[in-house]
Design a protein around this motif. Structure first.
Motif, PDB file in Angstrom:
ATOM      1  N   GLN A 296      33.734  33.950  40.035  1.00  0.00           N
ATOM      2  CA  GLN A 296      32.917  33.543  41.177  1.00  0.00           C
ATOM      3  C   GLN A 296      31.478  34.039  41.041  1.00  0.00           C
ATOM      4  O   GLN A 296      30.518  33.276  41.250  1.00  0.00           O
ATOM      5  CB  GLN A 296      33.530  34.095  42.469  1.00  0.00           C
ATOM      6  N   PHE A 297      31.340  35.310  40.673  1.00  0.00           N
ATOM      7  CA  PHE A 297      29.984  35.857  40.513  1.00  0.00           C
ATOM      8  C   PHE A 297      29.252  35.178  39.360  1.00  0.00           C
ATOM      9  O   PHE A 297      28.031  34.972  39.427  1.00  0.00           O
ATOM     10  CB  PHE A 297      30.040  37.367  40.287  1.00  0.00           C
ATOM     11  N   ARG A 298      29.970  34.845  38.277  1.00  0.00           N
ATOM     12  CA  ARG A 298      29.342  34.141  37.162  1.00  0.00           C
ATOM     13  C   ARG A 298      28.870  32.754  37.602  1.00  0.00           C
ATOM     14  O   ARG A 298      27.783  32.300  37.218  1.00  0.00           O
ATOM     15  CB  ARG A 298      30.316  34.024  35.995  1.00  0.00           C
ATOM     16  N   PHE A 299      29.693  32.073  38.400  1.00  0.00           N
ATOM     17  CA  PHE A 299      29.296  30.760  38.903  1.00  0.00           C
ATOM     18  C   PHE A 299      28.065  30.878  39.803  1.00  0.00           C
ATOM     19  O   PHE A 299      27.115  30.090  39.698  1.00  0.00           O
ATOM     20  CB  PHE A 299      30.437  30.115  39.683  1.00  0.00           C
ATOM     21  N   LEU A 300      28.087  31.882  40.691  1.00  0.00           N
ATOM     22  CA  LEU A 300      26.947  32.058  41.594  1.00  0.00           C
ATOM     23  C   LEU A 300      25.673  32.377  40.818  1.00  0.00           C
ATOM     24  O   LEU A 300      24.592  31.886  41.155  1.00  0.00           O
ATOM     25  CB  LEU A 300      27.244  33.181  42.596  1.00  0.00           C
ATOM     26  N   ARG A 301      25.799  33.195  39.762  1.00  0.00           N
ATOM     27  CA  ARG A 301      24.618  33.497  38.951  1.00  0.00           C
ATOM     28  C   ARG A 301      24.117  32.247  38.248  1.00  0.00           C
ATOM     29  O   ARG A 301      22.904  31.981  38.208  1.00  0.00           O
ATOM     30  CB  ARG A 301      24.947  34.575  37.926  1.00  0.00           C
ATOM     31  N   ALA A 302      25.059  31.466  37.696  1.00  0.00           N
ATOM     32  CA  ALA A 302      24.651  30.235  37.008  1.00  0.00           C
ATOM     33  C   ALA A 302      24.018  29.257  37.993  1.00  0.00           C
ATOM     34  O   ALA A 302      23.014  28.598  37.681  1.00  0.00           O
ATOM     35  CB  ALA A 302      25.860  29.597  36.316  1.00  0.00           C
ATOM     36  N   ALA A 303      24.615  29.168  39.189  1.00  0.00           N
ATOM     37  CA  ALA A 303      24.068  28.256  40.200  1.00  0.00           C
ATOM     38  C   ALA A 303      22.669  28.702  40.640  1.00  0.00           C
ATOM     39  O   ALA A 303      21.763  27.877  40.822  1.00  0.00           O
ATOM     40  CB  ALA A 303      25.006  28.195  41.399  1.00  0.00           C
ATOM     41  N   ARG A 304      22.501  30.029  40.799  1.00  0.00           N
ATOM     42  CA  ARG A 304      21.198  30.555  41.182  1.00  0.00           C
ATOM     43  C   ARG A 304      20.160  30.292  40.099  1.00  0.00           C
ATOM     44  O   ARG A 304      19.023  29.882  40.382  1.00  0.00           O
ATOM     45  CB  ARG A 304      21.316  32.056  41.456  1.00  0.00           C
TER      46      ARG A 304
ATOM     47  N   CYS B  78      49.638  45.300  39.558  1.00  0.00           N
ATOM     48  CA  CYS B  78      48.652  45.215  38.472  1.00  0.00           C
ATOM     49  C   CYS B  78      48.291  43.769  38.171  1.00  0.00           C
ATOM     50  O   CYS B  78      47.112  43.439  37.963  1.00  0.00           O
ATOM     51  CB  CYS B  78      49.211  45.889  37.218  1.00  0.00           C
ATOM     52  N   GLN B  79      49.283  42.895  38.149  1.00  0.00           N
ATOM     53  CA  GLN B  79      49.020  41.479  37.865  1.00  0.00           C
ATOM     54  C   GLN B  79      48.176  40.833  38.959  1.00  0.00           C
ATOM     55  O   GLN B  79      47.259  40.053  38.675  1.00  0.00           O
ATOM     56  CB  GLN B  79      50.346  40.739  37.702  1.00  0.00           C
ATOM     57  N   ARG B  80      48.499  41.162  40.213  1.00  0.00           N
ATOM     58  CA  ARG B  80      47.709  40.592  41.315  1.00  0.00           C
ATOM     59  C   ARG B  80      46.268  41.073  41.258  1.00  0.00           C
ATOM     60  O   ARG B  80      45.336  40.291  41.465  1.00  0.00           O
ATOM     61  CB  ARG B  80      48.346  40.984  42.664  1.00  0.00           C
ATOM     62  N   ARG B  81      46.077  42.344  40.967  1.00  0.00           N
ATOM     63  CA  ARG B  81      44.704  42.865  40.880  1.00  0.00           C
ATOM     64  C   ARG B  81      43.970  42.246  39.711  1.00  0.00           C
ATOM     65  O   ARG B  81      42.769  41.941  39.803  1.00  0.00           O
ATOM     66  CB  ARG B  81      44.715  44.384  40.748  1.00  0.00           C
ATOM     67  N   ARG B  82      44.661  42.034  38.593  1.00  0.00           N
ATOM     68  CA  ARG B  82      44.021  41.399  37.443  1.00  0.00           C
ATOM     69  C   ARG B  82      43.537  39.991  37.809  1.00  0.00           C
ATOM     70  O   ARG B  82      42.427  39.588  37.460  1.00  0.00           O
ATOM     71  CB  ARG B  82      45.000  41.325  36.271  1.00  0.00           C
ATOM     72  N   ARG B  83      44.387  39.249  38.529  1.00  0.00           N
ATOM     73  CA  ARG B  83      43.997  37.886  38.933  1.00  0.00           C
ATOM     74  C   ARG B  83      42.809  37.920  39.899  1.00  0.00           C
ATOM     75  O   ARG B  83      41.866  37.133  39.771  1.00  0.00           O
ATOM     76  CB  ARG B  83      45.179  37.173  39.582  1.00  0.00           C
ATOM     77  N   LEU B  84      42.866  38.826  40.878  1.00  0.00           N
ATOM     78  CA  LEU B  84      41.774  38.920  41.849  1.00  0.00           C
ATOM     79  C   LEU B  84      40.455  39.297  41.180  1.00  0.00           C
ATOM     80  O   LEU B  84      39.394  38.736  41.496  1.00  0.00           O
ATOM     81  CB  LEU B  84      42.120  39.955  42.928  1.00  0.00           C
ATOM     82  N   LEU B  85      40.526  40.256  40.252  1.00  0.00           N
ATOM     83  CA  LEU B  85      39.303  40.643  39.535  1.00  0.00           C
ATOM     84  C   LEU B  85      38.789  39.494  38.683  1.00  0.00           C
ATOM     85  O   LEU B  85      37.579  39.251  38.612  1.00  0.00           O
ATOM     86  CB  LEU B  85      39.576  41.873  38.666  1.00  0.00           C
ATOM     87  N   GLY B  86      39.707  38.788  38.024  1.00  0.00           N
ATOM     88  CA  GLY B  86      39.287  37.636  37.216  1.00  0.00           C
ATOM     89  C   GLY B  86      38.631  36.572  38.064  1.00  0.00           C
ATOM     90  O   GLY B  86      37.589  36.010  37.684  1.00  0.00           O
ATOM     91  N   ASP B  87      39.230  36.307  39.241  1.00  0.00           N
ATOM     92  CA  ASP B  87      38.638  35.316  40.140  1.00  0.00           C
ATOM     93  C   ASP B  87      37.269  35.777  40.639  1.00  0.00           C
ATOM     94  O   ASP B  87      36.330  34.972  40.751  1.00  0.00           O
ATOM     95  CB  ASP B  87      39.557  35.077  41.347  1.00  0.00           C
ATOM     96  N   THR B  88      37.156  37.070  40.933  1.00  0.00           N
ATOM     97  CA  THR B  88      35.881  37.607  41.428  1.00  0.00           C
ATOM     98  C   THR B  88      34.795  37.516  40.364  1.00  0.00           C
ATOM     99  O   THR B  88      33.653  37.132  40.650  1.00  0.00           O
ATOM    100  CB  THR B  88      36.059  39.071  41.870  1.00  0.00           C
ATOM    101  N   VAL B  89      35.143  37.863  39.133  1.00  0.00           N
ATOM    102  CA  VAL B  89      34.175  37.779  38.037  1.00  0.00           C
ATOM    103  C   VAL B  89      33.729  36.333  37.841  1.00  0.00           C
ATOM    104  O   VAL B  89      32.526  36.049  37.693  1.00  0.00           O
ATOM    105  CB  VAL B  89      34.782  38.349  36.738  1.00  0.00           C
TER     106      VAL B  89
END
Length: 207
Positions: free
Chosen positions: A179-187, A166-177
């Motif tokens: 990343q997508f927020r950064f990509l949206r801001a960069a776009r 559960c902790q690993r998935r939480r970290r991966l999801l947090g990192d993914t979110v």
């Protein structure tokens, strides 16, 4: 079932037996007080009856303790097996998907938060198994105690593995979110800069 049956047996035996012993003691006391010629033998019989009654009550109490201990042991085995199965089942429910865009990733993150809340509710059951194992292992020795500790270790290991997943998935999801927020801001920033460039190019150049 054995424990419930024995409770009924113990209750009936105690009630009926005590009445009969009391009646025998009253009869013996009356014979002795009345100066019966066999009062010495009566007193001896009375003492023997009371000793036998005390032994019977002790046997009943011992049997009740044995059945209670067996019930606790079987209940622990059942609870440990059920909790272990539940933990492993929850572990199989942890998905691998992280989402293809920000909206999907945020939705999966919210779902995982709810999932972790459900998982955390299992901590009370795990603690009960751990406490019961410690208490019962202290009452037994040898292979039986080791069996109890082994079952507790299986439950504890499954609990640790589930929380780790559960902790690993939480970290991966947090990192993914993130990343997508950064990509949206960069776009968005790139689009803004492209717009500014178009405005600059559209301005009338000085002659």
């Amino acid at each position: 079932l054995l424990r419930d049956k024995f409770r009924e047996f113990s209750r009936d035996t105690g009630g009926l037996g005590q009445e009969r012993v009391d009646a025998a003691n009253a009869a013996a006391a009356a014979l002795i007080a009345g100066g019966h010629p066999e009062r010495a033998a009566v007193a001896q019989w009375q003492a023997g009856l009371n000793e036998a009654w005390a032994e019977l009550l002790e046997l009943v109490a011992t049997r009740a303790q044995e059945l209670a201990a067996a019930h606790d042991l079987q209940r622990f085995r059942r609870d440990a097996r059920q909790v272990l199965e539940h933990l492993r089942d929850k572990g199989r429910q942890v998905p691998e998907e992280l989402g293809r865009d920000l909206r999907a990733a945020e939705g999966l993150e919210r779902q995982h938060q709810a999932f972790e809340h459900d998982v955390q509710a299992l901590s009370a059951q795990v603690s009960q198994v751990q406490e019961a194992a410690g208490r019962l292992a202290a009452a037994y020795a040898g292979p039986r105690a080791e069996e109890l500790r082994a079952q507790e270790r299986l439950v504890s290991a499954a609990w640790a593995e589930l929380r780790g997943r559960c902790q690993r998935r939480r970290r991966l999801l947090g990192d993914t979110v993130e990343q997508f927020r950064f990509l949206r801001a960069a776009r968005d920033l790139r689009l803004w800069m492209d717009g500014m460039n178009l405005q600059l190019e559209a301005r009338e150049r000085p002659r």
